[in-house]
Design a protein around this motif. Structure first.
Motif, PDB file in Angstrom:
ATOM      1  N   VAL A   1     -12.493   0.209   8.232  1.00  0.00           N
ATOM      2  CA  VAL A   1     -11.737   0.232   6.970  1.00  0.00           C
ATOM      3  C   VAL A   1     -12.560   0.994   5.945  1.00  0.00           C
ATOM      4  N   TRP A   2     -11.941   1.933   5.280  1.00  0.00           N
ATOM      5  CA  TRP A   2     -12.619   2.698   4.233  1.00  0.00           C
ATOM      6  C   TRP A   2     -11.614   3.054   3.147  1.00  0.00           C
ATOM      7  N   SER A   3     -12.114   3.612   2.058  1.00  0.00           N
ATOM      8  CA  SER A   3     -11.253   3.951   0.928  1.00  0.00           C
ATOM      9  C   SER A   3     -11.347   5.438   0.622  1.00  0.00           C
ATOM     10  N   LEU A   4     -10.219   6.029   0.273  1.00  0.00           N
ATOM     11  CA  LEU A   4     -10.219   7.442  -0.084  1.00  0.00           C
ATOM     12  C   LEU A   4     -10.689   7.667  -1.514  1.00  0.00           C
ATOM     13  N   ASP A   5     -10.284   6.778  -2.433  1.00  0.00           N
ATOM     14  CA  ASP A   5     -10.595   6.996  -3.850  1.00  0.00           C
ATOM     15  C   ASP A   5     -10.885   5.717  -4.630  1.00  0.00           C
ATOM     16  N   GLY A   6     -11.122   4.612  -3.918  1.00  0.00           N
ATOM     17  CA  GLY A   6     -11.344   3.342  -4.589  1.00  0.00           C
ATOM     18  C   GLY A   6     -10.071   2.553  -4.792  1.00  0.00           C
ATOM     19  N   ASN A   7      -8.935   3.167  -4.460  1.00  0.00           N
ATOM     20  CA  ASN A   7      -7.640   2.518  -4.641  1.00  0.00           C
ATOM     21  C   ASN A   7      -6.798   2.574  -3.372  1.00  0.00           C
ATOM     22  N   TYR A   8      -6.860   3.695  -2.674  1.00  0.00           N
ATOM     23  CA  TYR A   8      -6.072   3.919  -1.457  1.00  0.00           C
ATOM     24  C   TYR A   8      -6.965   3.652  -0.243  1.00  0.00           C
ATOM     25  N   ASN A   9      -6.761   2.497   0.428  1.00  0.00           N
ATOM     26  CA  ASN A   9      -7.590   2.096   1.561  1.00  0.00           C
ATOM     27  C   ASN A   9      -6.931   2.451   2.891  1.00  0.00           C
ATOM     28  N   VAL A  10      -7.769   2.804   3.864  1.00  0.00           N
ATOM     29  CA  VAL A  10      -7.317   3.265   5.175  1.00  0.00           C
ATOM     30  C   VAL A  10      -8.002   2.438   6.261  1.00  0.00           C
ATOM     31  N   MET A  11      -7.260   2.191   7.349  1.00  0.00           N
ATOM     32  CA  MET A  11      -7.824   1.392   8.445  1.00  0.00           C
ATOM     33  C   MET A  11      -7.429   1.990   9.793  1.00  0.00           C
ATOM     34  N   SER A  12      -8.354   1.912  10.741  1.00  0.00           N
ATOM     35  CA  SER A  12      -8.042   2.246  12.141  1.00  0.00           C
ATOM     36  C   SER A  12      -8.578   1.123  13.013  1.00  0.00           C
ATOM     37  N   VAL A  13      -7.854   0.833  14.112  1.00  0.00           N
ATOM     38  CA  VAL A  13      -8.239  -0.302  14.956  1.00  0.00           C
ATOM     39  C   VAL A  13      -7.764  -0.085  16.387  1.00  0.00           C
ATOM     40  N   HIS A  14      -8.546  -0.567  17.334  1.00  0.00           N
ATOM     41  CA  HIS A  14      -8.159  -0.597  18.748  1.00  0.00           C
ATOM     42  C   HIS A  14      -7.730  -2.016  19.083  1.00  0.00           C
ATOM     43  N   VAL A  15      -6.554  -2.151  19.666  1.00  0.00           N
ATOM     44  CA  VAL A  15      -5.974  -3.456  19.980  1.00  0.00           C
ATOM     45  C   VAL A  15      -5.739  -3.550  21.487  1.00  0.00           C
ATOM     46  N   ARG A  16      -6.387  -4.549  22.138  1.00  0.00           N
ATOM     47  CA  ARG A  16      -6.185  -4.756  23.567  1.00  0.00           C
ATOM     48  C   ARG A  16      -5.158  -5.879  23.763  1.00  0.00           C
TER      49      ARG A  16
ATOM     50  N   LEU B   1      -1.508  -7.212   7.393  1.00  0.00           N
ATOM     51  CA  LEU B   1      -2.434  -6.484   6.520  1.00  0.00           C
ATOM     52  C   LEU B   1      -1.847  -6.180   5.152  1.00  0.00           C
ATOM     53  N   HIS B   2      -0.624  -6.610   4.935  1.00  0.00           N
ATOM     54  CA  HIS B   2       0.096  -6.254   3.707  1.00  0.00           C
ATOM     55  C   HIS B   2      -0.646  -6.695   2.452  1.00  0.00           C
ATOM     56  N   ASP B   3      -1.273  -7.867   2.501  1.00  0.00           N
ATOM     57  CA  ASP B   3      -1.948  -8.415   1.325  1.00  0.00           C
ATOM     58  C   ASP B   3      -3.437  -8.060   1.270  1.00  0.00           C
ATOM     59  N   LYS B   4      -3.871  -7.132   2.121  1.00  0.00           N
ATOM     60  CA  LYS B   4      -5.279  -6.763   2.184  1.00  0.00           C
ATOM     61  C   LYS B   4      -5.591  -5.450   1.465  1.00  0.00           C
ATOM     62  N   SER B   5      -4.641  -4.932   0.696  1.00  0.00           N
ATOM     63  CA  SER B   5      -4.833  -3.673  -0.048  1.00  0.00           C
ATOM     64  C   SER B   5      -5.115  -2.501   0.883  1.00  0.00           C
TER      65      SER B   5
ATOM     66  N   PRO C   1       3.502   2.704   2.955  1.00  0.00           N
ATOM     67  CA  PRO C   1       3.217   3.403   1.718  1.00  0.00           C
ATOM     68  C   PRO C   1       3.420   2.538   0.494  1.00  0.00           C
ATOM     69  N   HIS C   2       2.618   2.826  -0.548  1.00  0.00           N
ATOM     70  CA  HIS C   2       2.762   2.166  -1.838  1.00  0.00           C
ATOM     71  C   HIS C   2       2.895   3.260  -2.886  1.00  0.00           C
TER      72      HIS C   2
ATOM     73  N   GLU D   1      -3.507   0.585   2.647  1.00  0.00           N
ATOM     74  CA  GLU D   1      -2.314   1.403   2.467  1.00  0.00           C
ATOM     75  C   GLU D   1      -1.854   2.104   3.750  1.00  0.00           C
ATOM     76  N   HIS D   2      -2.812   2.477   4.594  1.00  0.00           N
ATOM     77  CA  HIS D   2      -2.480   3.280   5.785  1.00  0.00           C
ATOM     78  C   HIS D   2      -3.231   2.715   6.993  1.00  0.00           C
ATOM     79  N   VAL D   3      -2.501   2.458   8.091  1.00  0.00           N
ATOM     80  CA  VAL D   3      -3.101   1.853   9.285  1.00  0.00           C
ATOM     81  C   VAL D   3      -2.816   2.716  10.517  1.00  0.00           C
ATOM     82  N   THR D   4      -3.855   3.016  11.277  1.00  0.00           N
ATOM     83  CA  THR D   4      -3.705   3.692  12.563  1.00  0.00           C
ATOM     84  C   THR D   4      -4.079   2.697  13.660  1.00  0.00           C
ATOM     85  N   ILE D   5      -3.145   2.467  14.607  1.00  0.00           N
ATOM     86  CA  ILE D   5      -3.338   1.442  15.633  1.00  0.00           C
ATOM     87  C   ILE D   5      -3.390   2.089  17.012  1.00  0.00           C
ATOM     88  N   GLU D   6      -4.470   1.869  17.719  1.00  0.00           N
ATOM     89  CA  GLU D   6      -4.626   2.341  19.100  1.00  0.00           C
ATOM     90  C   GLU D   6      -4.354   1.167  20.028  1.00  0.00           C
ATOM     91  N   ILE D   7      -3.289   1.272  20.834  1.00  0.00           N
ATOM     92  CA  ILE D   7      -2.905   0.200  21.758  1.00  0.00           C
ATOM     93  C   ILE D   7      -3.585   0.418  23.116  1.00  0.00           C
TER      94      ILE D   7
END
Length: 295
Positions: free
Chosen positions: A233-248, A269-273, A2-3, A275-281
């Motif tokens: 990766v997408w943005s909710l409002d132009g400021n708060y970015n969200v990401m989801s990823v599958h990791v093998r 991902l800290h410096d990539k703006s 969170p930021h 804010e929220h990451v969902t990781i599928e292992i």
């Protein structure tokens, strides 16, 4: 990851800008009628639309600060974006209305009170400039769009100021409708740009400041990861970015080890703006074809 931002500060900025703009709009309407200036009346209509948009932006910005609910699991952040879209539409309609009246007057200009325009233009630069200064540090897309519109007002009034000086010394009444046309075209151009940005966010386009290939390559630097797929990766409002990823992963890990790995991923991902990451292992031999066929 969170930021925290001071969103109440942004709401207060919009509130101040709204009352500044509304008060000056009333002065503009009276001055435009009194000085018989289409440029001033055109800008008054523009500012009236801005006042409406600022009021909506103020409301939506305040609403966007609410937390999550069962109906809005991401919260109300996109309501701020809705305010920006309404803002753009109002300005576009107002500018087209101005052009419809200004173009005929360009060929049949009327006399205007250039001295009155001069003093009102100075006041316009001061009032709108104060509103821009109030919003220039805004973080939301909403505040940025509103700040840009108010900056356009400052530039518009600067043009009126120059035009009034010319008309005070030369017989050139056509300058008044010409300024009105130029201001309107400039506003329409910037409305198009801002509306395009807002629509890209709604359509969940990848934020322009984020490179998907760069994100993928950085995650693959982690020795535990052998493959990255279904990266979004997408943005909710132009400021708060969200990401989801599958990791093998290259082997099976304990839960405690997976927790450490997720922390490493978020750190990358800290410096990539983002804010929220969902990781599928996923395990090395796990079949993810069903999920891939659905995306």
């Amino acid at each position: 990851m969170p930021h925290n931002h001071d969103h109440s500060h942004g709401t207060g900025n919009l509130k101040v800008a709204f009352f500044l703009n509304l008060g000056f709009t009333i002065i503009e309407i009276i001055g435009g009628l009194y000085f018989n200036s289409l440029a001033i009346l055109s800008d008054a209509l523009h500012d009236l639309g801005d006042s409406l948009s600022l009021g909506l932006s103020w409301y939506f910005q305040k609403l966007s600060n609410k937390g999550r609910t069962k109906n809005y699991s991401y919260g109300y952040k996109r309501f701020s974006l809705l305010g920006a879209i309404i803002n753009a539409v109002v300005l576009a309609v107002g500018s087209i209305f101005i052009l419809a009246h200004a173009v005929p007057q360009l060929f049949n200009p009327e006399e205007t009170n250039a001295e009155g325009m001069f003093y009102l233009a100075i006041l316009g630069v001061i009032v709108n400039g104060a509103a821009v200064l109030k919003l220039r540090k805004g973080e939301s897309m909403n505040e940025k769009v509103v700040s840009l519109h108010l900056l356009e007002d400052v530039l518009g009034w600067a043009a009126v100021l120059v035009g009034s000086i010319i008309m005070m010394y030369f017989d050139a009444p056509f300058i008044d409708p010409l300024l009105s046309i130029l201001i309107s075209l400039y506003v329409i151009y910037n409305v198009y740009r801002n509306l395009k940005k807002s629509m890209l966010i709604i359509l969940q386009a990848t934020p322009s400041e984020i490179s998907m290939e760069e994100v993928k390559s950085q995650l693959l630097e982690l020795t535990e990861i052998i493959e990255i797929h279904d990266l979004h990766v997408w943005s909710l409002d132009g400021n708060y970015n969200v990401m989801s990823v599958h990791v093998r992963l290259e082997q099976d890990y304990k839960l405690s080890e997976l927790s450490d790995l997720k922390e490493k991923i978020r750190s990358k991902l800290h410096d990539k703006s983002i804010e929220h990451v969902t990781i599928e292992i996923e395990a090395k031999d796990e079949d993810c074809s069903y999920l891939e066929s659905k995306l």
